[in-house]
Design a protein around this motif. Structure first.
Motif, PDB file in Angstrom:
ATOM      1  N   ALA A 252       0.729  -0.953   0.026  1.00 42.86           N
ATOM      2  CA  ALA A 252       0.006   0.133  -0.006  1.00 42.86           C
ATOM      3  C   ALA A 252       0.903   1.319   0.091  1.00 42.86           C
ATOM      4  O   ALA A 252       0.736   2.241  -0.673  1.00 42.86           O
ATOM      5  CB  ALA A 252      -0.846  -0.029   1.208  1.00 42.86           C
ATOM      6  N   ALA A 253       1.964   1.070   0.835  1.00 33.58           N
ATOM      7  CA  ALA A 253       2.923   2.254   0.832  1.00 33.58           C
ATOM      8  C   ALA A 253       3.416   2.591  -0.447  1.00 33.58           C
ATOM      9  O   ALA A 253       3.541   3.891  -1.012  1.00 33.58           O
ATOM     10  CB  ALA A 253       3.967   2.188   1.895  1.00 33.58           C
ATOM     11  N   LEU A 254       4.081   1.464  -0.988  1.00 32.02           N
ATOM     12  CA  LEU A 254       4.746   1.754  -2.441  1.00 32.02           C
ATOM     13  C   LEU A 254       3.704   2.065  -3.392  1.00 32.02           C
ATOM     14  O   LEU A 254       3.758   2.873  -4.213  1.00 32.02           O
ATOM     15  CB  LEU A 254       4.969   0.331  -2.928  1.00 32.02           C
ATOM     16  N   ALA A 255       2.564   2.000  -3.277  1.00 30.51           N
ATOM     17  CA  ALA A 255       1.176   2.222  -4.285  1.00 30.51           C
ATOM     18  C   ALA A 255       0.766   3.573  -4.134  1.00 30.51           C
ATOM     19  O   ALA A 255       0.730   4.464  -5.204  1.00 30.51           O
ATOM     20  CB  ALA A 255      -0.030   1.253  -4.087  1.00 30.51           C
TER      21      ALA A 255
ATOM     22  N   LEU B 271       2.892   5.898  -3.120  1.00 28.08           N
ATOM     23  CA  LEU B 271       4.321   6.727  -3.610  1.00 28.08           C
ATOM     24  C   LEU B 271       3.992   6.771  -5.107  1.00 28.08           C
ATOM     25  O   LEU B 271       4.411   7.791  -5.582  1.00 28.08           O
ATOM     26  CB  LEU B 271       5.503   6.220  -3.241  1.00 28.08           C
ATOM     27  N   LEU B 272       3.775   5.714  -5.659  1.00 26.87           N
ATOM     28  CA  LEU B 272       3.621   5.554  -7.114  1.00 26.87           C
ATOM     29  C   LEU B 272       2.837   6.375  -7.685  1.00 26.87           C
ATOM     30  O   LEU B 272       2.801   7.353  -8.606  1.00 26.87           O
ATOM     31  CB  LEU B 272       3.469   4.044  -7.503  1.00 26.87           C
ATOM     32  N   TRP B 273       1.604   6.507  -7.403  1.00 28.65           N
ATOM     33  CA  TRP B 273       0.442   7.180  -7.556  1.00 28.65           C
ATOM     34  C   TRP B 273       0.378   8.535  -7.177  1.00 28.65           C
ATOM     35  O   TRP B 273       0.071   9.441  -8.346  1.00 28.65           O
ATOM     36  CB  TRP B 273      -0.922   6.611  -6.619  1.00 28.65           C
ATOM     37  N   ALA B 274       1.082   8.878  -6.240  1.00 26.37           N
ATOM     38  CA  ALA B 274       1.144  10.508  -6.009  1.00 26.37           C
ATOM     39  C   ALA B 274       2.526  11.014  -6.820  1.00 26.37           C
ATOM     40  O   ALA B 274       2.449  12.353  -6.917  1.00 26.37           O
ATOM     41  CB  ALA B 274       1.637  10.806  -4.589  1.00 26.37           C
ATOM     42  N   ASN B 275       3.303  10.375  -7.282  1.00 22.09           N
ATOM     43  CA  ASN B 275       4.342  10.782  -8.193  1.00 22.09           C
ATOM     44  C   ASN B 275       4.002  10.275  -9.682  1.00 22.09           C
ATOM     45  O   ASN B 275       5.260  10.265 -10.535  1.00 22.09           O
ATOM     46  CB  ASN B 275       5.687  10.405  -7.724  1.00 22.09           C
ATOM     47  N   SER B 276       2.948  10.043  -9.866  1.00 15.43           N
ATOM     48  CA  SER B 276       2.658   9.454 -11.332  1.00 15.43           C
ATOM     49  C   SER B 276       1.735  10.687 -12.212  1.00 15.43           C
ATOM     50  O   SER B 276       1.304  11.661 -11.597  1.00 15.43           O
ATOM     51  CB  SER B 276       1.613   8.190 -11.290  1.00 15.43           C
ATOM     52  N   PRO B 277       1.564  10.545 -13.673  1.00 16.69           N
ATOM     53  CA  PRO B 277       0.871  11.534 -14.103  1.00 16.69           C
ATOM     54  C   PRO B 277      -0.648  11.725 -13.733  1.00 16.69           C
ATOM     55  O   PRO B 277      -1.404  12.722 -14.014  1.00 16.69           O
ATOM     56  CB  PRO B 277       0.641  10.917 -15.624  1.00 16.69           C
TER      57      PRO B 277
ATOM     58  N   ALA C  37       0.613   8.011   3.024  1.00 18.03           N
ATOM     59  CA  ALA C  37       2.353   7.855   2.394  1.00 18.03           C
ATOM     60  C   ALA C  37       2.432   8.505   0.784  1.00 18.03           C
ATOM     61  O   ALA C  37       3.428   8.551   0.544  1.00 18.03           O
ATOM     62  CB  ALA C  37       2.590   6.354   2.545  1.00 18.03           C
ATOM     63  N   GLY C  38       1.113   8.982   0.579  1.00 19.49           N
ATOM     64  CA  GLY C  38       1.565   9.552  -0.660  1.00 19.49           C
ATOM     65  C   GLY C  38       2.017  10.972  -0.988  1.00 19.49           C
ATOM     66  O   GLY C  38       1.293  11.903  -0.892  1.00 19.49           O
TER      67      GLY C  38
END
Length: 438
Positions: free
Chosen positions: A40-43, A45-51, A296-297
């Motif tokens: 969930a934490a990785l998701a 970070l990826l979501w918050a730093n994605s397009p 975490a995003g």
């Protein structure tokens, strides 16, 4: 003749069989939940730093609820104030079990883990204050590096496929339980908004009724679920962080089953144990990961990472988690052993205590929560969250090096404490005579 290790057992020695079964069950769920938490934490970070980062913010800030009851909250607040209440309810049940039947049941047994945990909270807070003061920063984040995330730490161990003996895992769990109590006290005392005494009075009355129902042995979820929701809602509207209600209810639940005496019907398990069995999978697998997903995003860039190591507040968080936890827990444990009759398990070394202290520097869930409470400004809160992630990652990597270096010894100890040559379901170590024979 079956026997269990007595109170004279060394520190980090073999756990009593009943305690070991309870700890193993708790850690098994936390380990699985920790893996979900990492995902969930990785998701986040990826979501918050994605397009699609704008959609992340839109979902996190979307509001729903009952406005007339003061419960029209954003998704982020529902996860922090609502779902984490379940996490703290389970933490309260764990603490009650530790106080009644676990490591904290007697002052002598409780002294060592409590001293270690208190030092592991005080030193990180002091280091944060020192770093923030030296840099002219805000001191409001002093409590951020205090907490230990047991699920995250166990997930790291699971990824490594390590073989920590049960006593070392139990000590880490006890540290985390005391940490959770310290965190909830800090939240209740230092992070309260304008108090609504009428709502707080209603919440207190609900807790009294909850206590009375427990003492009268009233059963049925239809009593406790509506009452628990009412206590939570009143606590939230009263200005005290709603997670305090979870810990309070967890401490009220009975932790020992009735044995059939005193006019009470015999119980196979206590209400606390039954509630924990039902809620722990939801807490570890749903509540905490969802909180992590919307907490975490944070936006990660070269400039933001540079600010983490140059601004006093996030730097204080990192120093507190990485250095403060190690120094506090190790020094507290050493002093407690030094000035009591406790003795370290001869199969282990102080390097193993040092490794546990490094693992305790992983302060994810509660540290993120306190970071949100300590820094109302979104920019400062973002820096604090990034610092928690970076500090926890550094602590995890350092702990990995320390644990893997000793893994051969841990593997041997685990094999010894799990050997069951007679296949009766009880490890042979619990069936040895005092002379070592079986």
């Amino acid at each position: 003749m079956r026997r269990t290790p007595d109170e004279g057992s060394p520190f980090l020695g073999v756990l009593p069989w009943r305690e070991r079964k309870a700890v193993a069950q708790a850690l098994r769920t936390e380990t699985v939940g920790g893996m979900v938490l990492l995902t969930a934490a990785l998701a986040a970070l990826l979501w918050a730093n994605s397009p699609w980062s704008e959609s992340y913010m839109s979902v996190r800030e979307a509001h729903f609820g009952i406005g007339a009851l003061g419960l029209d909250l954003s998704v982020g607040h529902w996860t922090a104030d609502g779902l984490l209440t379940v996490f703290f309810l389970v933490a309260g049940i764990e603490l009650k079990r530790e106080l009644v039947a676990g490591e904290l049941r007697t002052p002598a047994a409780a002294a060592l883990p409590v001293v270690a945990a208190v030092c592991g909270m005080a030193v990180p807070a002091a280091l944060y204050v020192a770093v923030a003061s030296a840099g002219g920063g805000s001191l409001s984040g002093w409590a951020v590096p205090m907490a230990t995330d047991i699920a995250f730490a166990l997930a790291v161990l699971a990824v490594l496929s390590t073989h920590l003996p049960s006593a070392m895992r139990a000590f880490l769990l006890t540290l985390a339980v005391v940490d959770d109590l310290g965190a909830i006290l800090v939240i209740a005392v230092f992070f309260t908004s304008d108090l609504n005494l009428l709502a707080l009075g209603g919440s207190a009355a609900g807790l009294v009724l909850f206590y009375v129902l427990q003492r009268l042995r009233v059963r049925g979820w239809w009593w406790y679920v509506p009452l628990g929701i009412a206590i939570w809602a009143l606590m939230y509207n009263g200005g005290v962080h709603a997670t305090v209600a979870g810990v309070a209810m967890g401490l009220i639940l009975r932790a020992t089953p009735d044995d059939g005496t005193g006019g009470h019907e015999q119980e196979p398990t206590s209400p606390g144990a039954r509630t924990e069995h039902l809620l722990r999978p939801f807490s570890a697998g749903v509540a905490v990961p969802l909180f992590a997903l919307f907490a975490a995003g944070v936006s990660v860039s070269v400039s933001s990472m540079g600010e983490v190591f140059t601004r006093p507040e996030p730097l204080g968080v990192i120093v507190g988690l990485v250095v403060g936890k190690i120094v506090g827990i190790f020094a507290g444990t050493y002093l407690a052993v030094r000035f009591t009759r406790a003795r370290l398990n001869p199969d282990l070394a102080w390097a193993d205590v040092f490794a546990l202290a490094a693992l305790a520097g992983i302060g994810f869930t509660v540290s993120l929560l306190i970071g949100e409470l300590a820094f109302p400004d979104p920019a400062q809160a973002g820096h604090a969250k990034t610092a928690v992630l970076v500090g926890s990652l550094i602590a995890a990597l350092f702990a990995v090096l320390l644990v893997k270096r000793r893994d051969r010894i841990y593997r041997r100890l685990c094999e010894e404490e799990n050997r069951d040559d007679d296949l009766d379901g009880i490890p042979d170590i619990y069936q040895r005579e005092p002379d070592g024979t079986t």
